[in-house]
Design a protein around this motif. Sequence first.
Motif, short mmCIF file in Angstrom:
data_model
loop_
_atom_site.label_atom_id
_atom_site.label_comp_id
_atom_site.label_asym_id
_atom_site.label_seq_id
_atom_site.Cartn_x
_atom_site.Cartn_y
_atom_site.Cartn_z
N GLU A 71 0.94 -1.29 -0.14
CA GLU A 71 -0.04 0.05 0.04
C GLU A 71 0.82 1.22 -0.03
O GLU A 71 0.46 2.47 -0.19
N LEU A 72 2.23 1.21 0.22
CA LEU A 72 3.10 2.19 0.35
C LEU A 72 3.45 2.83 -1.13
O LEU A 72 3.14 2.06 -2.11
N PRO A 73 3.74 3.91 -1.15
CA PRO A 73 3.96 4.45 -2.47
C PRO A 73 5.26 3.74 -3.19
O PRO A 73 6.01 3.30 -2.53
N ILE A 74 5.47 3.65 -4.48
CA ILE A 74 6.24 2.95 -5.21
C ILE A 74 7.75 3.32 -4.83
O ILE A 74 8.63 2.59 -4.91
N SER A 75 7.82 4.78 -4.61
CA SER A 75 9.19 5.31 -4.31
C SER A 75 9.63 5.05 -2.73
O SER A 75 10.62 5.24 -2.72
N ASP A 76 8.81 4.48 -1.96
CA ASP A 76 9.18 4.19 -0.45
C ASP A 76 10.22 2.87 -0.56
O ASP A 76 10.24 2.03 -1.22
N ARG A 88 9.03 -0.25 1.00
CA ARG A 88 8.39 -1.10 -0.03
C ARG A 88 9.06 -1.91 -0.89
O ARG A 88 8.82 -3.11 -1.23
N SER A 89 10.28 -1.27 -1.41
CA SER A 89 11.12 -1.98 -2.35
C SER A 89 12.04 -3.04 -1.68
O SER A 89 12.06 -3.92 -2.30
N ASN A 131 8.16 17.09 -12.55
CA ASN A 131 7.68 16.54 -11.34
C ASN A 131 8.14 17.02 -10.21
O ASN A 131 9.07 16.64 -9.52
N LEU A 179 8.32 15.26 -6.54
CA LEU A 179 8.88 13.86 -6.63
C LEU A 179 10.21 14.19 -6.24
O LEU A 179 11.13 14.29 -7.03
N GLN A 181 12.38 12.24 -4.99
CA GLN A 181 13.40 11.07 -5.18
C GLN A 181 14.22 11.33 -6.45
O GLN A 181 15.33 11.00 -6.82
#
Length: 656
Positions: A139-144, A147-148, A398, A401, A403
């Motif tokens: 559920e976390l953002p892709i950039s987290d 999560r990765s 962006n 963003l 990151q």
Amino acid sequence: MGEVNPEIAAITDNIELEQLHKFIITANSEITEEITNIVKNLIDKLAAVFGDDLIKETLDYLAVSRRGLHISDLGKLLGESWDNEKFAKASTALGTPIVVAYDNVLMISAPCLKEVIFGLINPAELKSFHEDIAIRMTELPISDSLRSTETMFHLLMSDQFERAAQFLAASVGQTITNSAAALGGYYAASDENKSNVLSMLECNVENRFELFRRYINDLFLSLAKNNTPENAFSILDGVESSLKAVMGEKNTLDNILLYSLLLMRKATFALHKKDMQEVKNNFDISIGMIERLMSQDPKPSDFSLANCDAIFNIGMICLDMNQEKGAFFCFDNGFKILSRREENNTDETLLLLSSWYVSVCRACEALKNNDKLKDYFKQGKQTLKKAISSKATLAAKNPGLYQIDKDLMVMYNDFGDLSFAAQMNEEALAAYENALIIGERLSSALPDSIEMQVMPTITFDRLGRMYDTLKNTEKAESYFKKSLETRKKLKTKAPKDVRLLNDLAGSYHNLASFYLQNGRKNEIKPFLNGQLDALKDSFEALPSDQTVIPWIDAVLTFGDFLASENFIQESLRTFQDAIKDMQKLAGARVSEPVLNRIATLHYRTGKIQITIKEMAPGRQNLMLASDLWKQLLNVTHNKHYQESIDLAQELIKDLN
């Protein structure tokens, strides 16, 4: 050790706390039934005061996690039971925090304590904890970053193989690397796991080559850390069979590169076994496969980006094995193919090409091969500039963003490093200044993020080193001081952040080295002392070999400097104070590098007998003690000469 919170002082037992502190502070502590009971009793007492759900469930989730959880994650997982302030108060029960927080991530600070808490969890509930965390991670953002790195691990540990396959198929970039690392460790654990992984790989046709490549690389790292070369070699033989089962045995481009990579990894372990014939066999076959492939003049368009990445991987392994000719053969062909691919103007190709130019140039710099460094940098300079321009355009489109901005700053710093190494000083300075502008923008935009606040200091350090090399001492000193002052301020916000403390120690070290090189020895002392304090704080925040070894090294450096400047008593006190701190490790299973450093501290104070006795039992450490005895005999006018002879005779008796 810190003060115990008054609210919970009444429920704690000082004798038990003392034992627990010694356990936490000691590297490689053995988990005993007594320690387990102490931890269980303390958790029960805290639960009685602060709530069973808050204490037990939070600690269980943190113990099951590998790299901690965001505070917001715990709020989602525990619901109404979560209370950040209450848990922070309860976590001080040990006198030092059970958990450390950095950028809103909580984790159990001491690995040995985490292992005890994990052992208290009902095995039947483990999959449920893993599943809860896996769901939260997706559920976390892709950039987290969590999560990765963590999603695949928790999906595998909760037997959610279909979801794991879906997650893999949708993954890109660093997430594929991290997921493959989790797959590697999981695969090696059991035959049942091997079967599960192969089923997943068979499902992912599109990502199959990339997954197997990452998988081989990350499995290698896992095996290198946790297995003997013999065991690792055997496991890689099994991987070869699995590879044939999934990919088939045809001489396709994918298969040639995968087999070549696998054989190169086997050659590395053969080198660890000192089986030079096996090294030669695997290396020759691996490089021979690449040479035959390139001799057929394949079309660049036949190579995927992952294929090109694999060629560079093989080249880097060659460098690790001191096979420079094979390495540069791979690098030359990799760059030729990547630069000629039809899609070479796409952002993805540009970024991969530029990242490999950076890596290869850094490798040439480490080898002191300046001709190759300048050659590759000359080839890659325009590509690096294009990649930076592409990333800058993306960042402008962006603005929220961060990151992307962070990646762009890293690229500018890399370009500056390589320009400077290639003696293109004006370009290096321009790149560093652009990196600094971005770093300061990130720092202003995210004032609560320690990670972003520290970004400008990365470039301050580089500018300091550059100006120092160019003999502009005024500017060099200015940038080194900016780095130090920024990190000192950040320490007040995050006094237990180990990464920040290590960076702070680095700033102190940079200034001490700068003053030493510029003949200003009278200004060195406070900076060596600052480095020592920062590393000691780092060790106390997260006790481990990785933090204690730099600390003792800093003690030795500072004490030796004081002695060289005739501050004899202060030097002696420095060593003696460190020995007192090291007494916390008494009776523990201390690693050999730490043991050697503790012995050296005693040696500095002239305690030869204690130095020898500090050596742990066992033939290897007795040999080390024997070597130390020989060194002592070589000291001119050694007043402990006879004592050394007597100890040596005892050692020889033990060794026989």
